[in-house]
Design a protein around this motif. Structure first.
Motif, PDB file in Angstrom:
ATOM      1  N   MET A   1      11.759   9.240  31.391  1.00 60.22           N
ATOM      2  CA  MET A   1      11.832   7.883  31.874  1.00 60.22           C
ATOM      3  C   MET A   1      10.429   7.441  32.295  1.00 60.22           C
ATOM      4  N   PRO A   2       9.866   6.448  31.675  1.00 57.59           N
ATOM      5  CA  PRO A   2       8.542   5.963  32.086  1.00 57.59           C
ATOM      6  C   PRO A   2       8.570   5.337  33.485  1.00 57.59           C
ATOM      7  N   ALA A   3       7.519   5.568  34.239  1.00 57.29           N
ATOM      8  CA  ALA A   3       7.375   4.954  35.559  1.00 57.29           C
ATOM      9  C   ALA A   3       6.480   3.735  35.424  1.00 57.29           C
ATOM     10  N   LYS A   4       6.831   2.677  36.147  1.00 60.19           N
ATOM     11  CA  LYS A   4       6.089   1.430  36.025  1.00 60.19           C
ATOM     12  C   LYS A   4       5.272   1.137  37.271  1.00 60.19           C
ATOM     13  N   GLY A   5       4.091   0.597  37.044  1.00 63.60           N
ATOM     14  CA  GLY A   5       3.252   0.097  38.114  1.00 63.60           C
ATOM     15  C   GLY A   5       2.582  -1.173  37.628  1.00 63.60           C
ATOM     16  N   HIS A   6       2.298  -2.073  38.542  1.00 64.55           N
ATOM     17  CA  HIS A   6       1.675  -3.353  38.191  1.00 64.55           C
ATOM     18  C   HIS A   6       0.733  -3.754  39.316  1.00 64.55           C
ATOM     19  N   ALA A   7      -0.397  -4.322  38.970  1.00 66.87           N
ATOM     20  CA  ALA A   7      -1.327  -4.827  39.983  1.00 66.87           C
ATOM     21  C   ALA A   7      -2.018  -6.072  39.460  1.00 66.87           C
ATOM     22  N   GLU A   8      -2.361  -6.943  40.390  1.00 69.35           N
ATOM     23  CA  GLU A   8      -3.135  -8.139  40.061  1.00 69.35           C
ATOM     24  C   GLU A   8      -4.219  -8.299  41.108  1.00 69.35           C
ATOM     25  N   TRP A   9      -5.433  -8.603  40.658  1.00 69.26           N
ATOM     26  CA  TRP A   9      -6.563  -8.845  41.549  1.00 69.26           C
ATOM     27  C   TRP A   9      -7.060 -10.252  41.305  1.00 69.26           C
ATOM     28  N   ALA A  22       5.145  -1.040  42.569  1.00 66.46           N
ATOM     29  CA  ALA A  22       5.445   0.273  42.023  1.00 66.46           C
ATOM     30  C   ALA A  22       6.948   0.321  41.780  1.00 66.46           C
ATOM     31  N   GLY A  23       7.327   0.535  40.523  1.00 75.31           N
ATOM     32  CA  GLY A  23       8.753   0.483  40.200  1.00 75.31           C
ATOM     33  C   GLY A  23       9.262  -0.931  40.342  1.00 75.31           C
ATOM     34  N   ASP A  24      10.480  -1.039  40.817  1.00 74.17           N
ATOM     35  CA  ASP A  24      11.096  -2.359  40.963  1.00 74.17           C
ATOM     36  C   ASP A  24      11.104  -2.877  42.394  1.00 74.17           C
ATOM     37  N   SER A  25      10.775  -2.015  43.365  1.00 75.92           N
ATOM     38  CA  SER A  25      11.004  -2.459  44.738  1.00 75.92           C
ATOM     39  C   SER A  25       9.897  -2.149  45.738  1.00 75.92           C
TER      40      SER A  25
END
Length: 141
Positions: A1-9, A22-25
């Motif tokens: 299962m891939p783990a998701k992360g997202h960031a915006e600067w 990180a993830g959904d929550s």
């Protein structure tokens, strides 16, 4: 299962700011001050520390169980040190401190299994470029 992360600067390094998920929550805000000074907010090193502590705790619990010693609990803290070196900011050390409540195990076996779990946990492997990863393991009574 891939783990998701997202960031915006947004903005420049010193006055800008960012958000991460990180993830959904799990989410938070970060900035130059939260990372390099003592400002409010999170920073990537905290996320690395939490990931390493979680991964190690799971790997250690599994290794203990496979050795016939199912733990009541494994509690791990990780302190990630970021230093400014000549080639830029670098994670130079991660110090893991764990306490395990494990019925029926001797300390020598506990220490041996802890060291193997540190070496074998996927996050430890991913962080192999960190100069020093230490482990202090305590067997609770």
């Amino acid at each position: 299962m891939p783990a998701k992360g997202h960031a915006e600067w947004n903005g420049d390094l010193k006055s800008g700011s960012g958000t991460f998920t990180a993830g959904d929550s799990i989410d938070g805000a970060f900035s130059f001050k939260s990372r390099f000074e003592e400002g409010p907010g999170a920073n990537p090193e905290q996320l690395i520390g939490a990931a390493h502590a979680a991964c190690f705790s799971m790997a250690f619990s599994n290794a203990l169980s496979e050795a016939g010693h199912v733990p009541d609990s494994v509690v791990t803290d990780a302190v990630v040190t970021l230093r400014l070196l000549d080639d830029g900011p670098t994670i130079t050390k991660i110090a893991l401190t764990t306490t395990g409540k494990v019925p029926g195990i001797e300390d020598a076996q506990f220490q041996e299994i802890a060291a193997a779990a540190k070496a074998g946990c996927p996050v430890s492997k991913a962080l192999a470029g960190v100069g020093e990863i230490t482990l202090e393991a305590t067997l609770a009574s």
